[in-house]
Design a protein around this motif. Structure first.
Motif, PDB file in Angstrom:
ATOM      1  N   GLU A 166       0.844  -1.200   0.000  1.00  0.00           N
ATOM      2  CA  GLU A 166       0.000   0.000   0.000  1.00  0.00           C
ATOM      3  C   GLU A 166       0.879   1.250   0.000  1.00  0.00           C
ATOM      4  OE1 GLU A 166      -2.186   2.328  -0.576  1.00  0.00           O
ATOM      5  OE2 GLU A 166      -3.777   1.122   0.348  1.00  0.00           O
ATOM      6  N   ALA A 167       0.855   1.991  -1.107  1.00  0.00           N
ATOM      7  CA  ALA A 167       1.739   3.151  -1.220  1.00  0.00           C
ATOM      8  C   ALA A 167       1.113   4.432  -0.716  1.00  0.00           C
ATOM      9  CB  ALA A 167       2.185   3.333  -2.671  1.00  0.00           C
ATOM     10  N   THR A 168      -0.227   4.493  -0.631  1.00  0.00           N
ATOM     11  CA  THR A 168      -0.816   5.744  -0.130  1.00  0.00           C
ATOM     12  C   THR A 168      -0.406   5.931   1.320  1.00  0.00           C
ATOM     13  OG1 THR A 168      -2.833   4.656   0.634  1.00  0.00           O
ATOM     14  CG2 THR A 168      -2.848   5.580  -1.600  1.00  0.00           C
ATOM     15  N   ASN A 169      -0.369   7.209   1.723  1.00  0.00           N
ATOM     16  CA  ASN A 169       0.067   7.480   3.088  1.00  0.00           C
ATOM     17  C   ASN A 169      -0.833   8.563   3.678  1.00  0.00           C
ATOM     18  OD1 ASN A 169       1.461   8.089   5.470  1.00  0.00           O
ATOM     19  ND2 ASN A 169       3.419   7.480   4.537  1.00  0.00           N
ATOM     20  N   PHE A 170      -1.980   8.094   4.214  1.00  0.00           N
ATOM     21  CA  PHE A 170      -2.928   9.061   4.760  1.00  0.00           C
ATOM     22  C   PHE A 170      -2.482   9.590   6.119  1.00  0.00           C
ATOM     23  CE2 PHE A 170      -5.360   7.753   1.231  1.00  0.00           C
ATOM     24  CZ  PHE A 170      -6.178   8.828   0.945  1.00  0.00           C
TER      25      PHE A 170
ATOM     26  N   HIS B 279       1.072  11.624  -3.765  1.00  0.00           N
ATOM     27  CA  HIS B 279       1.718  11.861  -2.475  1.00  0.00           C
ATOM     28  C   HIS B 279       2.624  10.705  -2.078  1.00  0.00           C
ATOM     29  CE1 HIS B 279      -1.814   9.608  -0.838  1.00  0.00           C
ATOM     30  NE2 HIS B 279      -0.914   9.190   0.016  1.00  0.00           N
ATOM     31  N   ALA B 280       2.359   9.494  -2.624  1.00  0.00           N
ATOM     32  CA  ALA B 280       3.231   8.360  -2.307  1.00  0.00           C
ATOM     33  C   ALA B 280       4.655   8.638  -2.778  1.00  0.00           C
ATOM     34  CB  ALA B 280       2.703   7.094  -2.980  1.00  0.00           C
ATOM     35  N   TYR B 281       4.750   9.342  -3.881  1.00  0.00           N
ATOM     36  CA  TYR B 281       6.078   9.663  -4.415  1.00  0.00           C
ATOM     37  C   TYR B 281       6.848  10.546  -3.442  1.00  0.00           C
ATOM     38  CZ  TYR B 281       9.674  10.793  -7.835  1.00  0.00           C
ATOM     39  OH  TYR B 281      10.871  10.925  -8.488  1.00  0.00           O
ATOM     40  N   GLY B 282       6.183  11.602  -2.973  1.00  0.00           N
ATOM     41  CA  GLY B 282       6.832  12.470  -2.003  1.00  0.00           C
ATOM     42  C   GLY B 282       7.181  11.706  -0.734  1.00  0.00           C
ATOM     43  N   ALA B 283       6.243  10.846  -0.305  1.00  0.00           N
ATOM     44  CA  ALA B 283       6.420  10.145   0.967  1.00  0.00           C
ATOM     45  C   ALA B 283       7.626   9.219   0.951  1.00  0.00           C
ATOM     46  CB  ALA B 283       5.156   9.357   1.317  1.00  0.00           C
ATOM     47  N   ILE B 284       7.820   8.490  -0.132  1.00  0.00           N
ATOM     48  CA  ILE B 284       8.922   7.516  -0.170  1.00  0.00           C
ATOM     49  C   ILE B 284      10.159   8.057  -0.891  1.00  0.00           C
ATOM     50  CG2 ILE B 284       9.650   5.232  -0.963  1.00  0.00           C
ATOM     51  CD1 ILE B 284       7.741   5.134   1.373  1.00  0.00           C
ATOM     52  N   ARG B 285       9.923   8.637  -2.064  1.00  0.00           N
ATOM     53  CA  ARG B 285      11.078   9.083  -2.855  1.00  0.00           C
ATOM     54  C   ARG B 285      11.875  10.158  -2.102  1.00  0.00           C
ATOM     55  NH1 ARG B 285      15.151  10.207  -4.653  1.00  0.00           N
ATOM     56  NH2 ARG B 285      15.815  10.651  -6.791  1.00  0.00           N
ATOM     57  N   TRP B 286      11.164  11.118  -1.482  1.00  0.00           N
ATOM     58  CA  TRP B 286      11.893  12.234  -0.864  1.00  0.00           C
ATOM     59  C   TRP B 286      11.918  12.194   0.650  1.00  0.00           C
ATOM     60  CZ3 TRP B 286      15.067  13.638  -4.208  1.00  0.00           C
ATOM     61  CH2 TRP B 286      14.713  13.758  -5.555  1.00  0.00           C
ATOM     62  N   GLN B 287      10.907  11.551   1.261  1.00  0.00           N
ATOM     63  CA  GLN B 287      10.938  11.520   2.726  1.00  0.00           C
ATOM     64  C   GLN B 287      11.328  10.152   3.271  1.00  0.00           C
ATOM     65  OE1 GLN B 287       7.702  13.300   4.891  1.00  0.00           O
ATOM     66  NE2 GLN B 287       7.221  14.717   3.229  1.00  0.00           N
TER      67      GLN B 287
ATOM     68  N   SER C 149      -0.679  10.468 -14.493  1.00  0.00           N
ATOM     69  CA  SER C 149      -0.028   9.327 -13.855  1.00  0.00           C
ATOM     70  C   SER C 149      -0.194   9.403 -12.349  1.00  0.00           C
ATOM     71  CB  SER C 149       1.457   9.284 -14.225  1.00  0.00           C
ATOM     72  OG  SER C 149       2.075  10.497 -13.862  1.00  0.00           O
ATOM     73  N   CYS C 150      -1.440   9.742 -11.936  1.00  0.00           N
ATOM     74  CA  CYS C 150      -1.729   9.797 -10.505  1.00  0.00           C
ATOM     75  C   CYS C 150      -3.167   9.351 -10.312  1.00  0.00           C
ATOM     76  CB  CYS C 150      -1.546  11.210  -9.980  1.00  0.00           C
ATOM     77  SG  CYS C 150      -2.191  11.449  -8.321  1.00  0.00           S
ATOM     78  N   SER C 151      -3.364   8.296  -9.520  1.00  0.00           N
ATOM     79  CA  SER C 151      -4.711   7.760  -9.365  1.00  0.00           C
ATOM     80  C   SER C 151      -5.591   8.675  -8.525  1.00  0.00           C
ATOM     81  CB  SER C 151      -4.655   6.364  -8.737  1.00  0.00           C
ATOM     82  OG  SER C 151      -3.904   6.408  -7.543  1.00  0.00           O
ATOM     83  N   ASN C 152      -4.955   9.511  -7.697  1.00  0.00           N
ATOM     84  CA  ASN C 152      -5.740  10.457  -6.910  1.00  0.00           C
ATOM     85  C   ASN C 152      -6.296  11.550  -7.816  1.00  0.00           C
ATOM     86  OD1 ASN C 152      -6.685  11.105  -4.211  1.00  0.00           O
ATOM     87  ND2 ASN C 152      -5.502  12.994  -4.497  1.00  0.00           N
ATOM     88  N   CYS C 153      -5.443  12.025  -8.747  1.00  0.00           N
ATOM     89  CA  CYS C 153      -5.914  12.973  -9.763  1.00  0.00           C
ATOM     90  C   CYS C 153      -7.042  12.304 -10.549  1.00  0.00           C
ATOM     91  CB  CYS C 153      -4.807  13.348 -10.737  1.00  0.00           C
ATOM     92  SG  CYS C 153      -3.444  14.290 -10.032  1.00  0.00           S
TER      93      CYS C 153
END
Lengths: 141, 217, 453, 352
Positions: free
Chosen positions: C252-256, C292-300, C418-422
């Motif tokens: 699960e990549a989403t990070n609520f 947001h998953a990208y920001g959460a894992i790639r950068w944070q 390329s964003c499922s939230n969008c």
């Protein structure tokens, strides 16, 4: 360096005003003379303009001089330096320049009158002259 | 001691002291706060380039924003450039800096300064009117905004009066002008005027962080 | 409140075009039973704790020029000054000056900045959550270069500590924390789905391989609403002949947790992915089409891990771009005009701006760019958790109109992102406005046009 | 004393013609910007006036003011003022000395009580009972108070008597003060300058003799007719200031071209005096015309307003050390503030 002239100093008259520059005051003065003359004829009121207290450029003065010109009378009074009294080409308009002993202008006035006061013999001086002349004739006679 | 002596003497001395004291206090107080290391794999290693890039390019609006921000930015530019010209181009001001730093540079003709001052004052008034009338700015504005405006406006206005010898005797005007500058110096470190220093730090920070990610700057 | 209570009082709505809560009318915007004083105290503490030189520089630098309003879709769409981005931070600016700034002592002693009140925080909930997608467009207009979006993220930490998260966002985050996924995609559901999808689509979908070179992840939105993405991912990774897997202990990549401002939950969610990747011995973690998953894992991610990650992290679009450019992925040309919507967190704030365009070029398409594009693209309006919040619907739809205009102006036949939230936000908007455009997934587009070997 | 009653008669007696008197009045009227017709009225009034009794007291002074008046370039004209007054006491100029001089003064003070004009040059020392300047065993302070009592008006000639001048300059060892610091109940006119322009002294005295009162004064007691404008306002180099053309040193191109001396410390903009219009040495030039900036000598405390060569727009003090201290203090305060914030953060972190 063996001569004062070798010192690289140039003395320049620092007056920044351009000789050609007219301030507009000369014209104003000429119009004021016109008004003073009218007043003199209708009421006999003498008038005067103090040129010293007005900001005049060299060109202004030149314009005044050229416009007013030289009239029939010119006189010189020798008291603590010279005083020049000149009637302009407009009778009744006089230009009086007061010099100090050293020859500096200490006052410069235009007067509108029959005869400037300073030219007239003061009554008391006349009386004193009479006494002096009488004394002189009495002594010799 | 007359007003001018007070202005040129103790007022300036203490204002300058408060000025440097406050500026270093604020900058050091910010810069020494904790910074966490970033372990993420950098997209671009040259983050300093991003800092420089953002410091430079944020000086004008991006095409996408130009239409909406052009007016505000133009007026801002006018009074900022005006202030620089007045502060650093006017001969008596250069003497002031010379007395402080020993540095001298050529001055601009007074006519240029006078015109610039008039334009700057006009721009500052426009800025104030906009701040009072634009709903966003009115909402955001607080004491700092208005007071900083005042202490910026006052030296320009009193400076113009001083040069024109208008409204009072020259020495009184000059004293008021110097006192208005003293007020500016005293307020400077504590309000938004600090942006003149912070702009580089803030832009540089974002530029470096974003360049690292390859994000838009 | 017990778990059962939460589930019964705040049931999640899983069958609508966008996920949410079933009963939004019964608001639960103030969580827990804390006294107000303590809420404020906790909010300020959380805010101050995460504070550093960077945030301080930003808060010190604002000159109140108001230009950020002109970059924000919520302000531009409504012209309501309260949506000015920096205004959304007002109580936190106030708190910073009073508690953490260089002149904090002066502000406190002279009471120049008042203590923030709980009423203020409650009033600001709408501004910090409902009307900010943290898209960071304002960051690009700010003449001082202030990254306002990151500050909103910090402010959410405080709001979360105070128990002042909007009802839906909190419920979703809580469910994600409890079940591993916000939409009911528990590991069991996920595994079942993969099995079922593999059967249905005649594609091999490996789950929980002991060793794999590549670990792929999904967004719960994809798992539950766009399962074709799972198939597409599998097809492409199989097409490339990679030794890859999904992991039921980290899919699960989403990070609520991150979106709601709960650092602990955020950390837990991220660590699951990191540990799963390490456990598989993988060299690459592929993040799904989720902003947001990208920001959460790639950068944070690495910063949560505390050291550099022992594997690469790529967004699926970056992965596709790499393999398109090196010729590993072969696709049939697409004979359609198309425009691309840049997801804020991946493009503007993530730095993967050109990757999707390279993928599209591989499909033989040069996208027709929108007027404001790439890093300056307008947000869909649903990011940052906003799409979950019903209260935000009116302004979100207004903001979405900017997006529709942008898309329509291109005249392109297809709309891709390329964003499922969008995608979810677009679907919802399409439904609301009866719009003729359907957002397509870049990933699915590639998968559907793979050249059979 | 069998001097003539009226001024006119007295002048005639001393061989001054009535025309020269009229000329004097014309020049004075012009200087004071009186209406041109005023000269005749002035002459008429003066000739009928009594000679004004004047008592001139010199205190802590250098005699420069008297020198200015008596040795002026056009001595005949300015000195005519002496024909118009009865200078009953002036230590430098009078022939009498000692007891005779003192009694002449006392006599004049008694006979013209309430009518005489008191002229003062020099400041008055007040420290240590005023011992720093005494005449005939009486301190300047006591003498001034005594003489002021019967004066119709007081004219403070020179910056020392007007504002304390050089004796008053920091550290003012004698406790020097001005006339107006001591005398509060008499009309006082200040004619400052170090020294004042002779025509200005003469003109203001002539005005008093003619009209029996002091001319209109500015806020620090100076006659407006001479002190209304700054040197800068009337300076012939003003256009260069307006153009921003300044001499940077005393021997550069700008100095040779006669550019503005503002940068060389000229105090013209803050100095009110008539130097730029009346000029010195019979109108020959004045300091700026000679290439040196104005010192501001007709202003209070001119000696203590920083270097004569420090431009007006610069700070008076050298602030380097105090500014350096401020910087260090700021660094310290900032470090403490940041330290407290960090500590606060760690504290919160540990609590969790």
């Amino acid at each position: 360096m063996n001569n004062l002239t070798h010192i690289n100093v140039k003395v320049i008259n620092p007056l920044p005003f351009q000789p050609a520059g007219l301030s507009g005051n000369a014209d104003a003065i000429l119009h004021e003379i016109l008004a003073l003359l009218e007043a003199f004829i209708s009421t006999g009121q003498n008038g005067a303009i103090d040129l010293h207290s007005l900001p005049l450029t060299a060109a202004d003065l030149e314009l005044l001089r050229a416009t007013l010109g030289d009239g029939e009378v010119s006189a010189r009074i020798h008291v603590i330096g010279n005083t020049e009294v000149r009637e302009t080409t407009y009778p009744g308009v006089w230009w009086l320049t007061y010099y100090s002993d050293e020859g500096n202008v200490v006052a410069d006035l235009l007067e509108v009158t029959t005869v400037p006061e300073i030219l007239k013999a003061p009554a008391e001086d006349v009386r004193e002259g009479l006494v002096r002349l009488g004394d002189l004739l009495g002594a010799t006679g | 001691m007359d007003l001018l002596q007070f202005a040129r003497g103790p007022a300036l001395t203490w204002a300058a002291t408060v000025f440097v004291f406050g500026i270093t206090w604020r900058l050091v107080g910010i810069l020494l706060l904790q910074r966490s290391p970033d372990f993420s794999e950098a997209r671009n290693a040259t983050s300093w380039l991003g800092a420089i890039k953002l410091i430079v390019t944020r000086s004008w609006p991006r095409r996408e924003f130009r239409q909406r921000t052009l007016f505000a930015q133009s007026v801002g530019y006018i009074f900022h450039i005006g202030l620089v010209i007045i502060v650093f181009g006017f001969a008596p001001h250069i003497l002031f800096f010379k007395a402080l730093t020993g540095l001298v540079w050529p001055n601009l003709p007074s006519a240029v300064i006078n015109l610039t001052s008039a334009i700057t004052l006009a721009a500052l008034i426009v800025v104030l009117v906009r701040r009072l009338s634009h709903p966003v700015l009115r909402l955001l504005s607080n004491f700092d905004d208005y007071f900083s405006w005042l202490v910026t406006f006052a030296p320009v206005a009193t400076g113009m009066l001083t040069v024109a010898h208008f409204g009072a005797r020259y020495e009184t005007l000059l004293a008021i002008h110097i006192l208005s500058v003293a007020l500016l110096l005293v307020w400077f470190p504590f309000g938004k005027l600090m942006h003149s220093a912070l702009v580089f730090i803030s832009r540089g920070t974002t530029g470096a962080l974003f360049e690292r990610k390859g994000a838009s700057i | 409140m017990s778990t059962a209570d939460i589930d019964s009082i705040h049931p999640l709505e899983l069958d609508q075009p966008r996920f949410s809560v079933k009963n939004p009318a019964v608001r639960y915007d103030k969580q827990g039973e804390l006294p107000d004083v303590q809420r404020v105290e906790l909010a300020m503490r959380a805010f101050v704790k995460d504070f550093g030189a960077v945030a301080a520089t930003y808060l010190e630098s604002c000159i109140h020029c108001g230009m950020c309003a002109d970059a924000c879709h919520f302000y531009v769409a409504t012209e309501d000054p309260k949506y000015t981005p920096i205004w959304k931070l007002e109580p936190f600016k106030q708190a910073y000056k009073r508690e953490a700034g260089p002149f904090a002592a002066i502000y406190r002693v002279l009471n120049l900045k008042k203590k923030v009140t709980v009423e203020q925080l409650e009033a600001w909930q709408e501004l910090i959550y409902d009307s900010c997608t943290m898209c960071g467009r304002c960051t690009l207009v700010c003449p001082m270069g202030i990254d306002i979006a990151s500050l909103v993220g910090l402010a959410r930490h405080g709001m979360n500590q105070a128990g002042l998260v909007p009802h839906e966002l909190w419920a979703v985050a809580e469910r994600a924390q409890r079940e591993g996924s916000p939409l009911g995609a528990t590991p069991k559901v996920f595994k079942d789905r993969c099995e079922w999808l593999a059967d249905d689509n005649q594609v091999d979908i490996p789950v929980d391989k002991v060793q794999a070179d590549v670990v792929a992840t999904m967004s719960s939105i994809e798992i539950m609403k766009y399962p074709d993405s799972i198939v597409a991912t599998a097809k492409i990774l199989n097409h490339l002949g990679l030794n890859w897997t999904f992991r039921s202990d980290g899919y699960e990549a989403t990070n609520f947790g991150m979106l709601s401002g709960n650092s602990a939950w955020q950390q837990e969610a991220s660590m699951k992915l990191i540990h799963a990747t390490i456990a598989a011995g993988a060299k690459l973690l592929i993040l799904p089409e989720c902003g947001h998953a990208y920001g959460a894992i790639r950068w944070q991610g690495a910063n949560i891990y505390g050291k550099p990650l022992p594997f690469r992290v790529l967004h699926i679009s970056e992965f596709l771009a790499e393999n398109t450019q090196n010729g590993a992925i072969k696709t049939k040309p697409l004979d359609k005009t198309l425009t691309f919507h840049d997801p804020c967190q991946i493009s503007r704030r993530g730095g993967a701006i050109e990757a999707p365009r390279e993928v599209l070029n591989g499909l033989g398409v040069v996208p027709i760019e929108m007027k404001d594009t790439r890093g300056l693209n307008w947000c869909c309006g649903g990011g940052g958790g906003v799409v979950t919040i019903h209260r935000a619907d009116p302004i979100r739809y207004k903001a979405f109109q900017i997006k529709m205009r942008q898309v329509d102006d291109t005249g392109a036949e297809l709309l891709v992102s390329s964003c499922s939230n969008c995608r979810q936000t677009f679907d919802d908007g399409q439904d609301h406005f009866h719009w003729d455009k359907t957002m397509l997934s870049l990933l699915e587009l590639v998968a559907d046009n793979l050249e059979e070997k | 004393m069998n001097e003539p009653d009226t001024l006119g008669a007295g002048l005639a007696h001393s061989g001054v013609s009535r025309r020269s008197f009229l000329k004097f009045c014309t020049v004075m009227a012009s200087l004071m910007a009186l209406p041109p017709g005023a000269a005749q009225a002035m002459a008429a009034a003066l000739s009928q006036a009594k000679r004004q009794s004047v008592i001139w007291l010199s205190f802590q002074e250098c005699t420069g003011c008297v020198e200015s008046l008596t040795r002026s370039f056009d001595p005949t004209l300015e000195q005519m003022i002496f024909e118009m007054i009865s200078l009953d006491y002036q230590e430098t100029l009078q022939a009498a000395a000692g007891e005779a001089a003192e009694s002449a003064r006392d006599e004049a003070m008694k006979s013209s009580y309430g009518k005489y004009l008191l002229i003062v040059d020099g400041s008055i020392p007040t420290k240590d009972g005023g011992v720093y300047s005494t005449v005939a065993g009486v301190s300047n302070h006591d003498r001034l108070i005594d003489a002021a009592r019967g004066a119709a008006a007081i004219v403070a000639v020179g910056t020392c008597s007007s504002y304390g001048g050089i004796p008053h300059a920091n550290p003012n060892p004698t406790g020097a003060v001005s006339v107006s610091d001591i005398i509060k109940d008499k009309p006082i006119m200040n004619v400052p300058g170090c020294p004042p322009i002779p025509s200005v002294i003469a003109g203001t005295l002539a005005y008093f003799v003619t009209y029996g009162k002091l001319p209109e004064l500015d806020h620090i007691g100076r006659p407006k007719v001479f002190y209304a404008d700054t040197i800068h306002d009337r300076c012939y180099r003003r256009p260069f200031y307006d153009q921003g053309k300044f001499a940077k040193t005393f021997d550069d191109e700008g100095a040779r071209n006669g550019w503005c001396l503002y940068e060389l410390g000229c105090k013209g903009p803050t100095t009110y005096n008539a130097c730029a219009t009346i000029k010195w040495n019979g109108g020959v030039s004045y300091p700026i015309e000679s290439g040196h900036g104005c010192l501001g000598c007709s202003e209070p405390n001119f000696w203590d307003k920083g270097s004569f060569y420090r431009p007006l727009s610069t700070p008076l003090a050298d602030n380097a050390h105090i500014i350096a201290a401020g910087t260090l203090g700021g660094i310290a305060a900032g470090a403490v503030a940041a330290g407290l914030s960090r500590k606060h953060q760690t504290h919160i972190g540990e609590e969790k």
